[in-house]
Write a protein that holds these residues in place. Structure first.
Motif, PDB file in Angstrom:
ATOM      1  N   VAL A 233       0.938  -1.317   0.045  1.00 49.05           N
ATOM      2  CA  VAL A 233       0.320  -0.045  -0.049  1.00 49.05           C
ATOM      3  C   VAL A 233       0.791   1.154   0.056  1.00 49.05           C
ATOM      4  O   VAL A 233       0.552   2.254  -0.713  1.00 49.05           O
ATOM      5  N   GLU A 234       1.929   1.288   0.901  1.00 48.01           N
ATOM      6  CA  GLU A 234       3.025   2.653   0.906  1.00 48.01           C
ATOM      7  C   GLU A 234       3.548   2.798  -0.323  1.00 48.01           C
ATOM      8  O   GLU A 234       3.819   3.758  -0.885  1.00 48.01           O
ATOM      9  N   ALA A 235       3.732   1.515  -1.228  1.00 44.99           N
ATOM     10  CA  ALA A 235       4.367   1.513  -2.725  1.00 44.99           C
ATOM     11  C   ALA A 235       3.258   2.088  -3.837  1.00 44.99           C
ATOM     12  O   ALA A 235       3.836   2.100  -5.008  1.00 44.99           O
ATOM     13  N   GLY A 236       2.146   2.301  -3.259  1.00 45.74           N
ATOM     14  CA  GLY A 236       1.194   2.748  -4.238  1.00 45.74           C
ATOM     15  C   GLY A 236      -0.008   1.795  -4.800  1.00 45.74           C
ATOM     16  O   GLY A 236      -0.836   2.327  -5.683  1.00 45.74           O
ATOM     17  N   HIS A 237       0.126   0.523  -4.343  1.00 44.84           N
ATOM     18  CA  HIS A 237      -0.963  -0.459  -4.674  1.00 44.84           C
ATOM     19  C   HIS A 237      -2.309  -0.249  -3.838  1.00 44.84           C
ATOM     20  O   HIS A 237      -2.213  -0.122  -2.742  1.00 44.84           O
ATOM     21  N   ARG A 238      -3.326   0.316  -4.527  1.00 48.18           N
ATOM     22  CA  ARG A 238      -4.499   0.690  -3.829  1.00 48.18           C
ATOM     23  C   ARG A 238      -5.491  -0.257  -3.845  1.00 48.18           C
ATOM     24  O   ARG A 238      -6.323  -0.252  -2.777  1.00 48.18           O
ATOM     25  N   GLU A 242      -4.599  -5.294  -6.857  1.00 48.77           N
ATOM     26  CA  GLU A 242      -2.981  -4.890  -7.004  1.00 48.77           C
ATOM     27  C   GLU A 242      -2.037  -5.375  -6.108  1.00 48.77           C
ATOM     28  O   GLU A 242      -1.342  -5.910  -6.314  1.00 48.77           O
TER      29      GLU A 242
END
Length: 278
Positions: A233-238, A242
């Motif tokens: 999530v912190e890496a942008g997977h929403r 994903e």
């Protein structure tokens, strides 16, 4: 109901079908799949000198399997007097109504919709059919209605899908909740530490002969997955899809839909604890 096949470090099991302890005998249902492993384990549990038996999870609605369970009990000189359900997933419960017809036994479960008869099951209740002692242990998380059954005389616990004989368990969002599941694992760990439980008799896969090791593995696995999901999530997977593609890349793709249920439960848990933004 598994997320993955055997993982490094998981305690290895033994028997899948046949006698497992002095009081527990497994009859394997013919419903193997990536989600059910070798099939559903139907358990016949009885005191050795009693003519009455309890069946836990009659399994799918498969006439040959249900009759095989009855035949196995009868060959041991036992009549099935009671049927119990660990939870309501169809691979455990669909055969229950027909099994009740064949045996004349009542069906007891936590969920009133699954019961055949007047009695349900309560946390801490002790079942004493035929002199057997089975203690009802609430273990929600995989599903909201999941139960385990402690068999003190054999230092064993029947875990349904809460702990499997191989792989790990789906937290079946939205009914299943990760916080509940972690609490249930800790409850099972206390049985291994405080009550001497040494053997896991699971709903799928082989018997585990290191109950404490199995519980510790499951707790460690959940902590590892949570950390991976938080990082994703912190890496942008929403979206859950994903996150699954990133975190569960090593898992058979046929299991990704089930993994997505667990990811949804993990995202809810992380949000509730303020570890990610909602």
């Amino acid at each position: 109901m598994t997320e993955a096949s055997a993982l490094p470090g998981q305690p290895r099991g033994g028997v899948i079908s046949g006698p497992a302890t002095a009081r527990a005998h497994c009859v394997l249902a013919p419903n193997p799949s990536p989600m059910t492993l070798d099939g559903t384990n139907t358990w016949i549990v009885a005191e050795p000198d009693s003519d009455l038996a309890v069946v836990i999870d009659p399994g799918p609605l498969d006439e040959s399997h249900l009759r095989a369970v009855i035949d196995t009990a009868e060959r041991a000189g036992k009549r099935i007097a009671l049927t119990l359900l660990t939870h309501g997933h169809p691979d455990h419960s669909d055969g229950a109504a027909r099994f009740a017809e064949l045996t004349g036994s009542s069906v007891r479960a936590l969920d009133p919709a699954l019961r055949l008869g007047d009695e349900g099951l309560d946390a801490g209740e002790v079942i004493t059919t035929g002199g057997l002692e089975l203690r009802v242990v609430p273990t929600p998380g995989h599903t909201g209605d999941s139960l385990s059954f402690h068999l003190p005389a054999d230092r064993a616990v029947l875990t349904g899908d809460t702990i499997l004989g191989r792989g790990t368990t789906v937290v079946a969002h939205p009914d299943g909740r990760l916080g509940d599941y972690l609490d249930s694992l800790r409850r099972l760990r206390s049985l291994t530490v405080d009550d001497g439980v040494a053997t896991v008799l699971p709903g799928h896969g082989p018997v585990l002969n290191d109950a404490q090791g199995a519980v510790e593995f499951y707790l460690a696995h959940r902590a590892h997955r949570l950390a991976q999901v938080e990082t994703a999530v912190e890496a942008g997977h929403r979206t859950p899809a994903e996150v699954v593609a990133g975190v569960y890349a090593d898992v058979d793709r046929s299991l990704w839909p089930a993994a997505e249920l667990s990811v949804r439960a993990q995202l809810d848990y992380l949000g509730e604890h303020g570890l990610i933004e909602g």
